[in-house]
Structure formats: structure tokens, C-alpha cells
Motif scaffolding. Sequence first.
Motif, short mmCIF file in Angstrom:
data_model
loop_
_atom_site.label_atom_id
_atom_site.label_comp_id
_atom_site.label_asym_id
_atom_site.label_seq_id
_atom_site.Cartn_x
_atom_site.Cartn_y
_atom_site.Cartn_z
N TYR A 55 0.82 -1.22 0.00
CA TYR A 55 0.00 0.00 0.00
C TYR A 55 0.85 1.26 0.00
O TYR A 55 0.51 2.26 -0.63
CB TYR A 55 -1.00 -0.01 1.17
CG TYR A 55 -0.57 0.71 2.44
CD1 TYR A 55 -0.97 2.02 2.68
CD2 TYR A 55 0.25 0.09 3.38
CE1 TYR A 55 -0.57 2.69 3.84
CE2 TYR A 55 0.64 0.75 4.53
CZ TYR A 55 0.24 2.05 4.75
OH TYR A 55 0.63 2.71 5.89
N ASN A 140 -2.16 -8.22 5.21
CA ASN A 140 -2.11 -7.12 6.20
C ASN A 140 -3.36 -6.25 6.34
O ASN A 140 -3.67 -5.79 7.43
CB ASN A 140 -0.87 -6.25 5.92
CG ASN A 140 -0.88 -4.93 6.68
OD1 ASN A 140 -1.22 -3.89 6.12
ND2 ASN A 140 -0.56 -4.98 7.96
N ARG A 141 -4.08 -5.97 5.25
CA ARG A 141 -5.27 -5.13 5.36
C ARG A 141 -6.47 -5.96 4.95
O ARG A 141 -6.66 -6.26 3.77
CB ARG A 141 -5.13 -3.90 4.47
CG ARG A 141 -3.95 -3.06 4.88
CD ARG A 141 -3.81 -1.84 4.03
NE ARG A 141 -3.39 -0.73 4.87
CZ ARG A 141 -3.54 0.55 4.56
NH1 ARG A 141 -4.14 0.89 3.45
NH2 ARG A 141 -3.12 1.49 5.37
N ASN A 210 -9.34 1.39 7.89
CA ASN A 210 -8.58 0.14 8.05
C ASN A 210 -9.06 -0.64 9.28
O ASN A 210 -9.06 -0.11 10.39
CB ASN A 210 -7.11 0.55 8.20
CG ASN A 210 -6.17 -0.62 8.26
OD1 ASN A 210 -6.47 -1.63 8.90
ND2 ASN A 210 -5.04 -0.48 7.61
N ASP A 212 -7.63 -2.79 11.07
CA ASP A 212 -6.64 -2.82 12.15
C ASP A 212 -6.86 -1.62 13.07
O ASP A 212 -6.83 -1.75 14.30
CB ASP A 212 -5.21 -2.74 11.60
CG ASP A 212 -4.73 -4.06 11.02
OD1 ASP A 212 -5.52 -5.01 11.02
OD2 ASP A 212 -3.58 -4.13 10.57
N ASN A 267 -2.54 3.32 17.66
CA ASN A 267 -2.86 2.12 16.88
C ASN A 267 -1.60 1.42 16.35
O ASN A 267 -1.67 0.29 15.91
CB ASN A 267 -3.78 2.45 15.70
CG ASN A 267 -5.24 2.64 16.08
OD1 ASN A 267 -6.04 3.05 15.23
ND2 ASN A 267 -5.62 2.36 17.33
C1 GAL Z 1 -0.78 -2.46 10.68
C2 GAL Z 1 0.47 -2.01 11.36
C3 GAL Z 1 0.72 -0.55 11.08
C4 GAL Z 1 0.67 -0.29 9.59
C5 GAL Z 1 -0.60 -0.84 9.02
C6 GAL Z 1 -0.69 -0.66 7.52
O1 GAL Z 1 -0.97 -3.83 10.86
O2 GAL Z 1 0.32 -2.18 12.73
O3 GAL Z 1 1.95 -0.15 11.60
O4 GAL Z 1 1.76 -0.90 8.99
O5 GAL Z 1 -0.71 -2.21 9.30
O6 GAL Z 1 -1.87 -1.18 7.05
#
Ligand code: GAL
Length: 355
Positions: A55, A140-141, A210, A212, A267
Motif C-alpha cells: 500500500y 495485512n489489510r 482500516n 486494524d 494504533n
Molecule cells: C498495521 C500495522 C501498522 C501499519 C498498518 C498498515 O498492521 O500495525 O503499523 O503498517 O498495518 O496497514
Amino acid sequence: MKKKIAFALSLVMLTGLFAGCAPKEPTPTQAANPDPAVSEPAAEVKTYNIGVSIYQFNDNFMTLYRNELESYFKSKETDTVKYNVVTQDGKNDMAEQTNQINNFITQGMDLIICNPVQTSSADTLIDLAVDAGIPMVLINREPLGVDADGNTVDESYPGIVDNAEVCYVGADARQSGTYQGEIVRDLADKGDINGDGKVSYVMIIGDPENPDAQYRTEFSIKALTDAGIEVEELVSNIGNWDTAQGQQIAQNALNQFGDKIDVIFCNNDGMALGAATAIEQAGRKVGEDIYLLGVDALEECQKMVKDGTMTGTVLNDHIGQSHKAVDVGIELLEGKSIENYYWVDYVKVDANYVK
Ligand code: GAL
């Protein structure tokens, strides 16, 4: 009869002559092994082309992740199998990333690994890969599905579950939020460092789109309220996972609320590093008059937790996640059937954490 013998002889000589003239390219196997009795045909090398779109390169955690992804692919190479990995920067721009995926398709990549810029647009990217018949591993996302009541649900995103060659590899962000909250809950004063009977906090959010960020924001506080702790939100602001923005938000909050602030939840560690600078500049001391939490467990933050300049963080296992993404990617390249979801655990990192 004589004539016949002479003719046969000249034929033999001619053949010998041609054989002598013919180009003699030794195969690699012959060159390596001069004994024709044990020579084998040269092994064929298969090279797989893999397109990776991240990303944004300018992200602490995703930088660790993509470097590990590339070196783990390298470590999986053999004499006969090679992985040609092309990694591109999505620059936090959906149009840019869509272009990259389209180019990967035109270039005939065998596999695409995608860390989507916008999870809400993940379907567009998935459709491109599926229509081109190229397997895709999302990382990751997490794109979230929605149930009949409009609530978001993981492990059921249609673009993922409806496609045999698409999967998601990630970590359940609810766990990381819960761990942050539990670290505070387990402190002797349960996070109420100024002793006014409630935990007043600042929340520095990664990116509202996001999961996360959404889950960490929600579940860190839920762990406190579930334990019967009274909470008060003083500031909640978006820092885009970025250190400078984290610092600015923390600085403004410290100016505005001073000693009222018990905890700064971030976060991620990138923003927590910025908040740590703001805390220091405001003359405050973590562990003495304020608490500071992050997620990712970057090396420097693990050190800070050890020396007390950060209260806690949560290990976001970029090694486990990138290895899983590569392993499942290789299974896809080999035509094996895969699961749609793969989860890697977070690990709580507080003062008691031992590596
Ligand atoms: C998360 C991470 C963040 C950032 C994010 C990007 O999992 O904790 O630091 O990298 O992903 O989506």
C-alpha cells in the motif's frame, strides 16, 4: 564386389567427416559429468514471476514485512525453482495500485501479492486477478464482509471466499486491541495514574478505513470497560500510522489536557514513537505520570518497553505473516488447493515480555 566395398567405405568416411564437423555443444550435465554412462539430461529451471504491491513503502511495519517477504522467497529457491519477485510502492494511492495490478496482469505474472491501499476497493483488485486467472494473496489489510444486520464480519468477505485461488493472510486486530487494553488493566493503578477515579485517554488512530485501526481503537477500550474500569475519551484523532502525525496529535492533546491524560493509546508503534517525543518535550515521564501504548513491537519500541519509556506494545508478527503469505503463494503456484483465511497470532509485549 570391389566397387561395393569401396562405396561402403567412402560412406563410412563421409559420415565420420560430417560427424566431426557437426557443432558439439556439451549439455551442462555432460560438462559437469564427463562419464556418459551416468550422464543425465540437464535439469530445467522454472522461474515464477511474482508481482507484489504494497500500500505504501513509507510505513515502518510494512517495510519490515516486505523485506522479509522478499528474503523468504529467496530462501525458498532451489537449483530448479526460482522466484522473480517484483515489489512496487502503491504510494497510498488506489489508482496507482490498480495500475500496478493491471501491469502485473499484462506482464503475465504467475502470482500477485497485494496489500490493498483501500480495503473497501479490494473487490476491484480481486476481480482483475480472478478474471486474468492469476492467484492472489491479500496481506495485512483485511477486507471485511458485512452480515445481514450490517455488522462487519471477518472470514466471509465474498471476494475472498468465493474464489478458490484468493486468500487473506493476516492477524486478528481485535486481539491486538485487547492486548493493549489488558496491559493497562493489569497495571497496579489499572491505568488511572493521576488517581482521579477514571482512565482518561487519548486515542491516536491509524486510518479510519482500516480494520486494524477500527478494531484496535475499539478493543483496547473494551478490555478496560469489560474489567469494570471507568474510561473517558479526551481526544481521538487520525495519525495515518505516521510518526510525525502521531507526535503532533500527542503534543496538541498534552497542551490542551495536561495532567488529565492518563494513557495515550496509539494504533501502531510508528505513531507511538512520535507520541513518546511529545511526552518527553512536555516534561512528562512514562510510567510516572502517563502511560503509552503501541502495536507492532518494532525493535526500538521493544527496547523502550524494557527501559520503561513505553508502557507496552503488541508484537505484530511480520515474520510469521510474510512467511505464511509466501508458503501459501507457493502452494498456489504449485496448483494446490488452499484455505481462504490464514491467521497469525499477536503477542503481548509488556515489561514482563521475554523474547
Ligand atoms: C498495521 C500495522 C501498522 C501499519 C498498518 C498498515 O498492521 O500495525 O503499523 O503498517 O498495518 O496497514
